[in-house]
Design an enzyme around this catalytic site. Structure first.
Site, PDB file in Angstrom:
ATOM      1  N   ASP A  16       0.881   8.712   9.030  1.00  0.00           N
ATOM      2  CA  ASP A  16       0.478  10.040   8.557  1.00  0.00           C
ATOM      3  C   ASP A  16      -0.919  10.105   7.923  1.00  0.00           C
ATOM      4  OD1 ASP A  16       3.096  10.311   9.365  1.00  0.00           O
ATOM      5  OD2 ASP A  16       3.836  11.187   7.508  1.00  0.00           O
ATOM      6  N   ASP A  58       3.079  13.707  10.734  1.00  0.00           N
ATOM      7  CA  ASP A  58       3.978  14.754  10.312  1.00  0.00           C
ATOM      8  C   ASP A  58       3.626  15.961  11.183  1.00  0.00           C
ATOM      9  OD1 ASP A  58       5.932  14.644   8.282  1.00  0.00           O
ATOM     10  OD2 ASP A  58       4.720  15.827   6.898  1.00  0.00           O
ATOM     11  N   HIS A  60       5.162  19.467  11.733  1.00  0.00           N
ATOM     12  CA  HIS A  60       6.185  20.440  11.362  1.00  0.00           C
ATOM     13  C   HIS A  60       6.011  21.789  12.057  1.00  0.00           C
ATOM     14  CE1 HIS A  60       7.558  17.777   8.244  1.00  0.00           C
ATOM     15  NE2 HIS A  60       6.540  17.948   7.448  1.00  0.00           N
ATOM     16  N   HIS A  77       2.354  22.159   4.830  1.00  0.00           N
ATOM     17  CA  HIS A  77       1.447  21.075   5.227  1.00  0.00           C
ATOM     18  C   HIS A  77       1.755  20.640   6.657  1.00  0.00           C
ATOM     19  CE1 HIS A  77       5.116  18.955   4.025  1.00  0.00           C
ATOM     20  NE2 HIS A  77       4.736  18.016   4.874  1.00  0.00           N
ATOM     21  N   LYS A 102       6.912  13.304  13.919  1.00  0.00           N
ATOM     22  CA  LYS A 102       8.146  13.377  13.129  1.00  0.00           C
ATOM     23  C   LYS A 102       8.156  14.656  12.310  1.00  0.00           C
ATOM     24  CE  LYS A 102       6.246  10.593   9.446  1.00  0.00           C
ATOM     25  NZ  LYS A 102       6.325  11.674   8.468  1.00  0.00           N
ATOM     26  N   CYS A 141       6.490   8.748   2.899  1.00  0.00           N
ATOM     27  CA  CYS A 141       6.708   8.359   4.303  1.00  0.00           C
ATOM     28  C   CYS A 141       6.424   6.882   4.570  1.00  0.00           C
ATOM     29  CB  CYS A 141       5.906   9.269   5.218  1.00  0.00           C
ATOM     30  SG  CYS A 141       6.582  10.946   5.232  1.00  0.00           S
TER      31      CYS A 141
HETATM   32  C1  VGL Z   1       4.893  13.193   3.525  1.00  0.00           C
HETATM   33  C2  VGL Z   1       5.541  14.687   1.923  1.00  0.00           C
HETATM   34  C3  VGL Z   1       5.993  15.564   2.881  1.00  0.00           C
HETATM   35  C4  VGL Z   1       4.268  11.881   3.875  1.00  0.00           C
HETATM   36  C5  VGL Z   1       5.341  14.059   4.507  1.00  0.00           C
HETATM   37  O1  VGL Z   1       3.761  11.720   5.003  1.00  0.00           O
HETATM   38  O2  VGL Z   1       4.282  10.964   3.010  1.00  0.00           O
HETATM   39  N1  VGL Z   1       5.001  13.517   2.249  1.00  0.00           N
HETATM   40  N2  VGL Z   1       5.895  15.223   4.170  1.00  0.00           N
HETATM   41 ZN    ZN Z   2       6.066  16.700   5.725  1.00  0.00          ZN
END
Ligand code: VGL
Ligand code: ZN
Length: 192
Positions: A16, A58, A60, A77, A102, A141
Site C-alpha cells: 500500500d 488498497d 476501495h 481513502h 484488496k 496493513c
Molecule cells: C490501511 C487503514 C485503512 C493500510 C488501509 O494500508 O494500512 N490503513 N486502510
Molecule cells: Zn483502506
C-alpha cells in the site's frame, strides 16, 4: 553491513505505498514517503536476483464500509482509480510487478495482502519460501500481511526501515512490531 542474498525463492511485498497514505494524502502516515528510497533499493536487488515482486494496493469502492461516512473507522481513502489510490510516483516498480488489489468488496475490509487475494497460492506456485515485507501502514496493513505470511508458512521478514505506523493510538507501532514478532516474523533492522 551484510546484505541478505535474495533468490527466486524470495518475494518482496510492498504494501500500500499509495498517495493517500503518504504526506498530503487523505490518510497520511507521518513520514510515509520515507519508506520509498528503502523499498527502491530492495526492488532493485529483487529484480536483479529474480525474486518475485509484489505490490498491494488498497482499492476501495467509493462507499466502502471502512469509511466514516458509512460508520467505519477511517476517512475516505484509496477509492479505486482515483489519484489517491495510485502508487506513489517515486516507487520504482518494475513492469512485471504482481499487483494485488484488496478492500474491493463494499461490505468488508481486507487489511492483509493475503486476505481474499489468492496471493499465498500464487507465491507457492512460483516456489517462493521467504517473504520480505515493507510499506504502509506498519500497524495496520503491513502488520496484517506479515502475520498472515507467517500463518501461510512463509519465512517472513519485516523490513523495519521500509515501514511507518499510522498510530491511531500512541504506541500502536511498537505493539505492531511485538505482534509480528510473536507471530514468528523476523524483524530486520535497517539493512537486512
Ligand atoms: C490501511 C487503514 C485503512 C493500510 C488501509 O494500508 O494500512 N490503513 N486502510
Ligand atoms: Zn483502506
Amino acid at each position: 553491513m551484510v546484505m541478505t542474498e535474495l533468490t527466486a525463492k524470495d518475494a518482496l511485498i510492498a504494501v500500500d505505498v499509495q498517495n493517500d497514505f503518504c504526506p498530503g494524502g487523505a490518510l497520511a502516515v507521518a513520514d510515509g514517503d520515507r519508506v520509498i528510497p528503502v523499498l527502491n533499493d530492495w526492488l532493485r536487488r529483487a529484480a536483479a536476483t529474480d525474486a518475485v515482486i509484489v505490490a498491494s494496493r488498497d482499492w476501495h469502492p467509493a462507499d466502502h464500509c471502512s469509511f466514516s461516512e458509512q460508520g467505519g473507522p477511517w476517512p475516505l481513502h484509496c477509492v479505486r482509480e482515483t489519484e489517491g489510490a495510485q502508487f506513489h510516483p517515486a516507487l520504482a516498480l518494475p513492469q512485471d510487478t504482481l499487483v494485488v488489489n484488496k478492500g474491493e468488496a463494499q461490505e468488508r475490509d481486507n487489511y492483509s495482502a493475503f486476505d481474499g487475494t489468492g496471493l499465498a497460492e500464487r507465491l507457492r506456485e512460483q516456489g517462493v519460501e521467504r517473504i520480505w515485507v515493507g510499506g504502509l501502514a506498519q500497524d495496520v496493513c503491513v502488520k496484517a500481511t506479515v502475520i498472515d505470511g507467517c500463518e501461510a508458512g512463509f519465512e517472513t521478514h519485516l523490513i523495519a526501515a521500509a515501514t511507518r505506523p499510522v498510530e491511531v493510538e500512541p504506541g500502536d507501532g511498537e505493539r505492531a512490531i511485538a505482534a509480528m514478532r510473536a507471530a514468528g516474523a523476523r524483524i530486520e533492522a535497517n539493512d537486512a
